[in-house]
Design an enzyme around this catalytic site. Structure first.
Site, PDB file in Angstrom:
ATOM      1  N   GLU A   1     -11.305  -7.751  -7.197  1.00 27.23           N
ATOM      2  CA  GLU A   1     -11.811  -7.410  -5.853  1.00 27.23           C
ATOM      3  C   GLU A   1     -11.104  -6.120  -5.468  1.00 27.23           C
ATOM      4  O   GLU A   1      -9.903  -6.124  -5.175  1.00 27.23           O
ATOM      5  CB  GLU A   1     -11.456  -8.527  -4.855  1.00 27.23           C
TER       6      GLU A   1
ATOM      7  N   GLU B   1     -11.212   6.339  -0.784  1.00 31.97           N
ATOM      8  CA  GLU B   1     -10.878   5.310   0.201  1.00 31.97           C
ATOM      9  C   GLU B   1      -9.762   5.849   1.107  1.00 31.97           C
ATOM     10  O   GLU B   1      -8.684   6.201   0.623  1.00 31.97           O
ATOM     11  CB  GLU B   1     -10.412   4.043  -0.520  1.00 31.97           C
TER      12      GLU B   1
ATOM     13  N   LYS C   1       1.441 -13.779  -7.178  1.00 27.84           N
ATOM     14  CA  LYS C   1       2.373 -12.689  -6.850  1.00 27.84           C
ATOM     15  C   LYS C   1       1.843 -11.908  -5.652  1.00 27.84           C
ATOM     16  O   LYS C   1       0.895 -11.148  -5.748  1.00 27.84           O
ATOM     17  CB  LYS C   1       2.521 -11.709  -8.017  1.00 27.84           C
TER      18      LYS C   1
HETATM   19  P1  NDP Z   1      -2.512  -2.077  -5.231  1.00 26.07           P
HETATM   20  O1  NDP Z   1      -3.540  -1.911  -6.267  1.00 26.07           O
HETATM   21  O2  NDP Z   1      -1.504  -1.014  -5.053  1.00 26.07           O
HETATM   22  O3  NDP Z   1      -1.669  -3.427  -5.449  1.00 26.07           O
HETATM   23  C1  NDP Z   1      -2.269  -4.699  -5.478  1.00 26.07           C
HETATM   24  C2  NDP Z   1      -1.325  -5.676  -6.148  1.00 26.07           C
HETATM   25  O4  NDP Z   1      -1.171  -5.309  -7.522  1.00 26.07           O
HETATM   26  C3  NDP Z   1       0.080  -5.693  -5.554  1.00 26.07           C
HETATM   27  O5  NDP Z   1       0.574  -7.015  -5.575  1.00 26.07           O
HETATM   28  C4  NDP Z   1       0.837  -4.792  -6.508  1.00 26.07           C
HETATM   29  O6  NDP Z   1       2.222  -5.046  -6.506  1.00 26.07           O
HETATM   30  C5  NDP Z   1       0.219  -5.214  -7.835  1.00 26.07           C
HETATM   31  N1  NDP Z   1       0.354  -4.258  -8.925  1.00 26.07           N
HETATM   32  C6  NDP Z   1       0.720  -2.949  -8.873  1.00 26.07           C
HETATM   33  N2  NDP Z   1       0.671  -2.406 -10.114  1.00 26.07           N
HETATM   34  C7  NDP Z   1       0.281  -3.386 -10.970  1.00 26.07           C
HETATM   35  C8  NDP Z   1       0.051  -3.451 -12.375  1.00 26.07           C
HETATM   36  N3  NDP Z   1       0.176  -2.381 -13.153  1.00 26.07           N
HETATM   37  N4  NDP Z   1      -0.352  -4.627 -12.912  1.00 26.07           N
HETATM   38  C9  NDP Z   1      -0.537  -5.712 -12.128  1.00 26.07           C
HETATM   39  N5  NDP Z   1      -0.317  -5.716 -10.787  1.00 26.07           N
HETATM   40  C10 NDP Z   1       0.071  -4.571 -10.206  1.00 26.07           C
HETATM   41  O7  NDP Z   1      -3.319  -2.354  -3.886  1.00 26.07           O
HETATM   42  P2  NDP Z   1      -2.752  -2.390  -2.426  1.00 26.07           P
HETATM   43  O8  NDP Z   1      -1.704  -3.444  -2.338  1.00 26.07           O
HETATM   44  O9  NDP Z   1      -2.415  -0.982  -2.047  1.00 26.07           O
HETATM   45  O10 NDP Z   1      -4.005  -2.912  -1.577  1.00 26.07           O
HETATM   46  C11 NDP Z   1      -4.932  -2.074  -0.974  1.00 26.07           C
HETATM   47  C12 NDP Z   1      -6.177  -2.013  -1.835  1.00 26.07           C
HETATM   48  O11 NDP Z   1      -6.718  -3.313  -1.978  1.00 26.07           O
HETATM   49  C13 NDP Z   1      -7.279  -1.180  -1.223  1.00 26.07           C
HETATM   50  O12 NDP Z   1      -7.863  -0.402  -2.220  1.00 26.07           O
HETATM   51  C14 NDP Z   1      -8.258  -2.215  -0.720  1.00 26.07           C
HETATM   52  O13 NDP Z   1      -9.583  -1.743  -0.611  1.00 26.07           O
HETATM   53  C15 NDP Z   1      -8.113  -3.282  -1.752  1.00 26.07           C
HETATM   54  N6  NDP Z   1      -8.585  -4.565  -1.244  1.00 26.07           N
HETATM   55  C16 NDP Z   1      -9.742  -5.111  -1.731  1.00 26.07           C
HETATM   56  C17 NDP Z   1     -10.261  -6.284  -1.210  1.00 26.07           C
HETATM   57  C18 NDP Z   1     -11.529  -6.887  -1.735  1.00 26.07           C
HETATM   58  O14 NDP Z   1     -11.797  -8.058  -1.437  1.00 26.07           O
HETATM   59  N7  NDP Z   1     -12.339  -6.153  -2.482  1.00 26.07           N
HETATM   60  C19 NDP Z   1      -9.573  -6.975  -0.112  1.00 26.07           C
HETATM   61  C20 NDP Z   1      -8.380  -6.309   0.324  1.00 26.07           C
HETATM   62  C21 NDP Z   1      -7.899  -5.161  -0.241  1.00 26.07           C
HETATM   63  P3  NDP Z   1       3.200  -4.284  -5.472  1.00 26.07           P
HETATM   64  O15 NDP Z   1       2.432  -4.009  -4.210  1.00 26.07           O
HETATM   65  O16 NDP Z   1       4.293  -5.257  -5.273  1.00 26.07           O
HETATM   66  O17 NDP Z   1       3.590  -3.014  -6.142  1.00 26.07           O
END
Ligand code: NDP
Length: 454
Positions: free
Chosen positions: A211, A342, A139
């Site tokens: 991650e 962050e 997803k």
């Molecule tokens: P989010 O946590 O908002 O979302 C990540 C994914 O989880 C999206 O696909 C989102 O869907 C989905 N999601 C949202 N709510 C839920 C839930 N309750 N249960 C399961 N899935 C859910 O992160 P961001 O997309 O805002 O990404 C940015 C973040 O990712 C930053 O904190 C960044 O540091 C981190 N990151 C970490 C990396 C690593 O390797 N450690 C690499 C890259 C980013 P939808 O967006 O469709 O709502």
């Protein structure tokens, strides 16, 4: 768009196909994934175009695509060796027992990816899971949804892959439904959502590889080369408009270098241009999600209200989005949000330090522990790097984790959980090791366990 209620049926379809996929040889799976590589290449244009439309980035979108192809090549070369590594022998603690190990992939792995690097962070876990013999349900984020359609078309073009690789579209509710049916979950995203995913996975006792976010520090030691330090600090902080988990978000500079460092950094930062539609000579695209501009503005406002000085850069909001030119801040401290949360924007807060002990204390004063960087004389920098609580520490550069795929690293603190996605464990974490234990001696009689009193 997939309705959450449809997710169990998708999992059932994948689970039915997974035994055949798992039983195929590593070479046969590699052939299927190489066929996918061709199908991807045939759709390079629509995929890259979709990424550009959703992220506003041209060069990074192209390099994401190329990075995805390199990941396929990487695992084509590595996976067969790892999958053949099943061992056998005699137990050292019970010499009459011979063992044989077998590797069992998880049936269906759910992969939930974020918006900041939409394609690469979708395939980075999907590929090793598929190579390991798992079926995958992916997803992507609804913030950057356009590439899912051409990506799915490339999967559908390879029948053997389409049976074990499903791309579902939807928001967090679809992600939740996936955690409820998967056999293991890979989640890349924020620490807040990661915690929710971890709790949901824990309720089902399935592994969750997380991650998460970061607040990476850079330490510039008194024996650092100034030009190197400024160059690495700027690139490491602002690339991708700061929307990268491994962005440098805090810079600590030895007091003897502090003033010339800030001066040079501000001068270089002013040369970085925001890019509107990919014109030549510009560097930073817009915020992918305009909500990110609000977070960055809130962090800057909080810092400035508490005494920080903003030397350059600003968030600019225009009709079709929000941009941010590199911001250099001084007068910051660890009470401010900009040093604790962050920010995910091209903001470089700089603080002086007087001793190595102070630098290490400041760098480690964080809930996060994704990665870090130290610049200085190599031996000195290495001695400091060893004291940093982070999964990877770049020495004499920043963001080296983005260049190496083969070096394992774990996340510390609230930046993640579970085995490394880099290196061999990136694949081995999808395999459970089963031991077949053969008694070659006599079966022990019950009398061997008599509770006789001597
Ligand atoms: P989010 O946590 O908002 O979302 C990540 C994914 O989880 C999206 O696909 C989102 O869907 C989905 N999601 C949202 N709510 C839920 C839930 N309750 N249960 C399961 N899935 C859910 O992160 P961001 O997309 O805002 O990404 C940015 C973040 O990712 C930053 O904190 C960044 O540091 C981190 N990151 C970490 C990396 C690593 O390797 N450690 C690499 C890259 C980013 P939808 O967006 O469709 O709502």
């Amino acid at each position: 768009m997939t309705n959450p209620s449809e997710i169990p049926a998708v999992a059932t379809r994948l689970r039915a196909a997974s035994p055949t996929w798992a039983a195929a040889s590593a070479g046969a799976r590699a052939d299927v994934l190489l066929a996918w590589r061709e199908a991807l290449c045939a759709r390079r244009e629509p995929i890259v175009k979709a990424l550009i439309a959703d992220t506003g980035r041209k060069r990074i979108s192209e390099s994401e695509f190329d990075g995805a192809l390199r990941r396929i090549d990487y695992w084509v070369e590595r996976a067969p060796r790892l999958l053949e590594a099943a061992s056998s022998g005699e137990s050292a603690t019970a010499p009459s027992v011979r063992y044989e190990h077998r590797l069992h992939p998880f049936g269906v792995v759910g992969i939930i990816s974020p918006w900041n690097v939409p394609l690469l962070l979708s395939v980075i876990d999907a590929l090793p899971a598929l190579f390991a013999g798992c079926a995958v349900m992916l997803k992507p984020s609804e913030v950057t949804p356009r590439f899912a359609e051409p990506l799915n078309a490339s999967v559908q073009a390879v029948g053997d892959l389409a049976r074990v690789f499903a791309i579902v579209e939807g928001d967090g509710s679809v992600g939740e439904a996936m955690v409820d049916v998967a056999d293991a979950v890979c989640f890349t995203g924020s620490t807040g959502t990661g915690r929710k995913v971890a709790m949901r996975a824990a309720a089902r006792l399935i592994p969750a590889f997380l991650e998460l976010g970061g607040k990476d520090p850079l330490i510039v030691l008194e024996d650092a080369d100034m030009k190197r330090a400024v160059t690495a600090a700027l690139r490491g902080s602002v690339l991708n408009t700061g929307q990268a988990c491994q962005s440098i978000e805090r810079v600590y500079v030895h007091e003897t270098l502090y003033e010339p460092f800030v001066e040079a950094l501000v001068a270089d930062a002013r040369r970085v241009k925001t890019s509107h539609g990919g014109e030549d000579g510009a560097h930073l695209g817009p915020f992918i999600d305009s909500r990110q501009a609000e977070t960055v503005t809130a962090h800057l406002d909080d810092a400035c209200a508490h005494g920080a000085v903003q030397h350059c850069g600003a968030v600019t909001q225009v009709a079709d989005g929000a941009w941010c030119s590199p911001v250099v801040l001084t007068g910051v401290n660890h009470e401010m949000r900009i040093m604790r949360e962050e920010t995910f924007g091209p903001v470089i807060p700089v603080m002086p330090f007087a001793s190595d002990t102070e630098a290490v204390r400041l760098a480690n004063d964080s809930n996060y522990g994704l990665s870090a960087a130290v610049i200085g004389d190599e031996a000195h920098a290495m001695s400091i790097a060893r004291q940093i609580h982070a999964g990877a520490v770049s020495v004499n550069d920043t963001g080296l984790t983005t260049m190496v795929s083969d070096v394992e690293k774990d996340s510390f603190n609230e930046s993640g959980l579970g085995a490394s996605r880099m290196g061999d464990r990136g694949l081995l974490r999808f395999l459970r090791k089963q031991s077949l234990l053969v008694q070659q001696g006599e079966a022990l009689p019950i009398d061997a366990f008599r509770e006789d009193v001597h």
